[in-house]
Scaffold this active site. Sequence first.
Site, short mmCIF file in Angstrom:
data_model
loop_
_atom_site.label_atom_id
_atom_site.label_comp_id
_atom_site.label_asym_id
_atom_site.label_seq_id
_atom_site.Cartn_x
_atom_site.Cartn_y
_atom_site.Cartn_z
N CYS A 38 -6.49 -5.37 5.89
CA CYS A 38 -6.05 -5.65 4.51
C CYS A 38 -5.05 -4.60 4.03
O CYS A 38 -5.45 -3.51 3.61
CB CYS A 38 -7.27 -5.68 3.58
SG CYS A 38 -6.83 -5.89 1.85
N CYS A 63 -5.42 -3.59 0.38
CA CYS A 63 -6.53 -2.66 0.08
C CYS A 63 -6.21 -1.25 0.57
O CYS A 63 -6.53 -0.27 -0.11
CB CYS A 63 -7.81 -3.11 0.77
SG CYS A 63 -8.12 -4.86 0.76
N ASP A 64 -5.63 -1.13 1.76
CA ASP A 64 -5.56 0.18 2.42
C ASP A 64 -4.14 0.74 2.56
O ASP A 64 -3.99 1.89 2.97
CB ASP A 64 -6.17 0.07 3.83
CG ASP A 64 -7.62 -0.37 3.77
OD1 ASP A 64 -8.30 0.00 2.80
OD2 ASP A 64 -8.07 -1.11 4.67
#
Length: 302
Positions: free
Chosen positions: A132, A135-136
């Site tokens: 992701c 997200c990261d």
Amino acid sequence: MVYDIVIIGGGPAGLTAGIYARRAMLNTLLIEKVGVGGQIIITDLIENYPGFLEISGGELARKFEEHALKFGLETKGMIDVTCIEDRGKTKLVRTTEGDFETKAVIIATGTTPRKLGARGELNYIGRGVSYCATCDGFFFRDKVVAVVGGGDSAITEAIYLTKMAKKVYIIHRRDRLRAEKINQEHAIANPKISFIWDSVIEEIAGNKTVEKVIIRNVKTNELSEMKTDGVFIYVGLIPNTGFTDVEKDIGGFIIVNNKMETSIRGIFAAGDCRVTPLRQIATAVGDGAIASVSAERYIDGL
Ligand code: NAP
């Protein structure tokens, strides 16, 4: 209490089914494993949902949810479905938080990213390996990252990562991409992106965090080492359909007809979890509408 419809999954397909079901005045419950919104929540930018030239996944998900709640859709989060028992005119949706009896079920559970299967992959999840970028990606500011895959997920997420990373390598097992042409063009034109064609990752290695990948050229079998701080994996999707006995294809995607009816009467499926030639928000929304109207007609005929 017996619901008219229980919808499993709160992404675009499930929420659209909920909007249609509530407008038909059906007593409807939507249950969701995590929170309402689905996979689009982790999508940075959406440019192909009509009516919105550019919108973030999170924002679009909020609009879908707001719309469904306005029509009185009941939703419950953090519920994991374990199975659906077919009792003829009703179904029992068994979950980790109790059972729900309903006349019809719409399965809209979407998919989960597939693991690559490379050595070291599992050891480095959260320490350089990610599924992701939204997200990261933040953790890779001014770093070098590798993205694996040649589909729309790999290409769009690679483009997103160029906002943070100083260099993005796309490693693809063939010499042609599967992604939409416009996404391909954007990636090819991006000066921070380079392609490593005909190649697969054999091993992800490092110390506390990822430091390098071992790449094999599938045409020459030659091995090479590449330094990278992160590996983002986008090699396809696994449907979240293990809890249901309806007929599926070999990959676990649910087989439906054009009314979104599954092999069990009263159980419908919509969106990415079904067999379909296209997995987009626009198609999921269409599926959700059809599944809901089909469920309404099924209930009328009971
Ligand atoms: P996908 O289309 O199935 O692509 C998976 C990619 O991973 C393919 O390029 C495949 O290579 C590669 N791959 C599979 N197994 C591999 C392995 N073991 N090792 C190395 N590479 C491997 O999956 P996706 O990109 O997640 O997209 C899923 C669906 O969502 C698609 O319908 C897509 O169009 C849609 N989507 C659309 C957008 C958009 O912006 N329009 C964005 C995201 C997703 P091959 O090409 O050689 O098979």
